[in-house]
Design an enzyme around this catalytic site. Structure first.
Site, PDB file in Angstrom:
ATOM      1  N   ASP A 209       0.816  -1.215   0.000  1.00 39.28           N
ATOM      2  CA  ASP A 209       0.000   0.000   0.000  1.00 39.28           C
ATOM      3  C   ASP A 209       0.851   1.267   0.000  1.00 39.28           C
ATOM      4  O   ASP A 209       0.333   2.371  -0.070  1.00 39.28           O
ATOM      5  CB  ASP A 209      -0.920  -0.005   1.229  1.00 39.28           C
ATOM      6  CG  ASP A 209      -2.003   1.072   1.183  1.00 39.28           C
ATOM      7  OD1 ASP A 209      -2.506   1.345   0.085  1.00 39.28           O
ATOM      8  OD2 ASP A 209      -2.314   1.652   2.235  1.00 39.28           O
ATOM      9  N   SER A 233      -6.984   5.407   0.038  1.00 39.91           N
ATOM     10  CA  SER A 233      -7.291   4.116  -0.564  1.00 39.91           C
ATOM     11  C   SER A 233      -8.764   3.793  -0.378  1.00 39.91           C
ATOM     12  O   SER A 233      -9.317   3.977   0.711  1.00 39.91           O
ATOM     13  CB  SER A 233      -6.444   3.012   0.076  1.00 39.91           C
ATOM     14  OG  SER A 233      -5.070   3.280  -0.070  1.00 39.91           O
ATOM     15  N   GLN A 283      -5.438  -1.576  -6.871  1.00 46.71           N
ATOM     16  CA  GLN A 283      -6.031  -0.671  -5.883  1.00 46.71           C
ATOM     17  C   GLN A 283      -6.713   0.490  -6.582  1.00 46.71           C
ATOM     18  O   GLN A 283      -6.236   0.974  -7.606  1.00 46.71           O
ATOM     19  CB  GLN A 283      -4.943  -0.129  -4.941  1.00 46.71           C
ATOM     20  CG  GLN A 283      -5.472   0.770  -3.833  1.00 46.71           C
ATOM     21  CD  GLN A 283      -4.350   1.253  -2.914  1.00 46.71           C
ATOM     22  OE1 GLN A 283      -3.630   2.176  -3.240  1.00 46.71           O
ATOM     23  NE2 GLN A 283      -4.206   0.602  -1.772  1.00 46.71           N
TER      24      GLN A 283
END
Length: 292
Positions: A209, A233, A283
């Site tokens: 991430d 996110s 993502q």
């Protein structure tokens, strides 16, 4: 506040963050490192959710995929409660749903699937060509020396992960970043991890991430912060293809196929140093322009 940790000490702190307290067979509790962040880092809660799910599965079954949604900002000042639901235990696969809650509301939920080791067809895409090795790639200290105004922010956070940008990182000042279709970084846990494959999967989930969404900004030569873009996110998916160690160098090759409606999509492939494709990530994030 104590001084930030580096190297193995920072890795040990990360392992403490991932080492959840087990309340009963399906409930766990985790803490956040106190580093002054206003919200919980998404990779942290995703890694912890995977720890919780993995602890309810037989150790002979290894995670092969996870799909998670970030639904509320996490509060780093209070514990995070995780509840794991057993969806199915079959002959080859186990599926779990792991939900993170704070203040009585969910902040993140994840579905994760685990599989026994099997043999079958085997192929993978080649790694990117002509990429310099990690030793030839500038370190974060090198970048901070070039942009000393970032020194305080960099020094405030534990350095459990060594991240080295092959191109320009997204936190430079506006105008200092050329547009690039790829965002590539070398990364590894900055110390030694235990041999448990679940720990390595959770550590890679945490690290995945860190720079993925930045590939959306890289496409446009944009940067994070004042005069650029702020983001968060929205969801995160990760597939584990082959065994690996998260404390060895990994090439994270990221691109962005689309951005629209204040959302950006990013995908990344992870390769070992000798070119083995070990994992893939996708993502979507919320991206909004901010003034100077």
């Amino acid at each position: 506040m104590s001084a930030p940790l580096h190297g193995q000490a920072a890795v040990d702190q990360l392992l403490e963050v991932l080492d959840l307290k087990q309340l009963d067979e399906a409930r766990f509790q985790g803490e956040s490192p106190q580093v002054g962040a206003q919200r919980v880092f998404g990779g942290q809660v995703a890694g912890q959710a995977l720890v919780a799910a993995g602890r309810t599965v037989s150790p002979d079954r290894h995670v092969h995929s996870l799909h998670g949604y970030f639904v509320r900002p996490g509060d780093p000042t209070v514990p995070i409660d995780f509840t794991v639901e057993t969806i199915r235990d079959g002959r080859s696969f186990s599926v779990r749903r792991s939900t993170a809650q704070q203040h009585g509301k969910p902040i993140f939920f994840m579905s994760a699937s685990f599989q026994v080791t099997e043999q079958g067809l085997d192929h993978h895409s080649p790694p990117p060509e002509g990429v310099q090795g990690p030793e030839e790639t500038p370190t974060m200290q090198d970048w901070v020396a070039k942009y000393p105004h970032r020194k305080k922010a960099f020094a405030a956070a534990p350095q459990a992960i060594d991240v080295r940008y092959v191109s320009t990182p997204g936190w430079v000042p506006p105008g200092d970043r050329d547009a690039a279709e790829q965002q590539r970084v070398w990364m590894r846990i900055n110390g030694t991890l235990p041999d448990d494959p679940l720990i390595h999967a959770c550590a890679l989930t945490y690290a995945s991430d860190l720079s993925l969404l930045d590939s959306v900004l890289s496409f446009h030569g944009e940067v994070w912060g004042p005069g650029g873009v702020i983001g968060a996110s929205l969801d995160h998916a990760l597939w584990f293809h082959r065994p690996f160690r998260a404390d060895e160098w990994i090439m994270y090759d990221c691109v962005s196929p689309s951005a629209s409606g204040s959302r950006g999509l990013a995908s990344g492939r992870m390769f070992t140093r000798n070119g083995v494709h070990i994992a893939s990530a996708v993502q979507e994030g919320l991206l909004r322009r901010v003034g100077a």
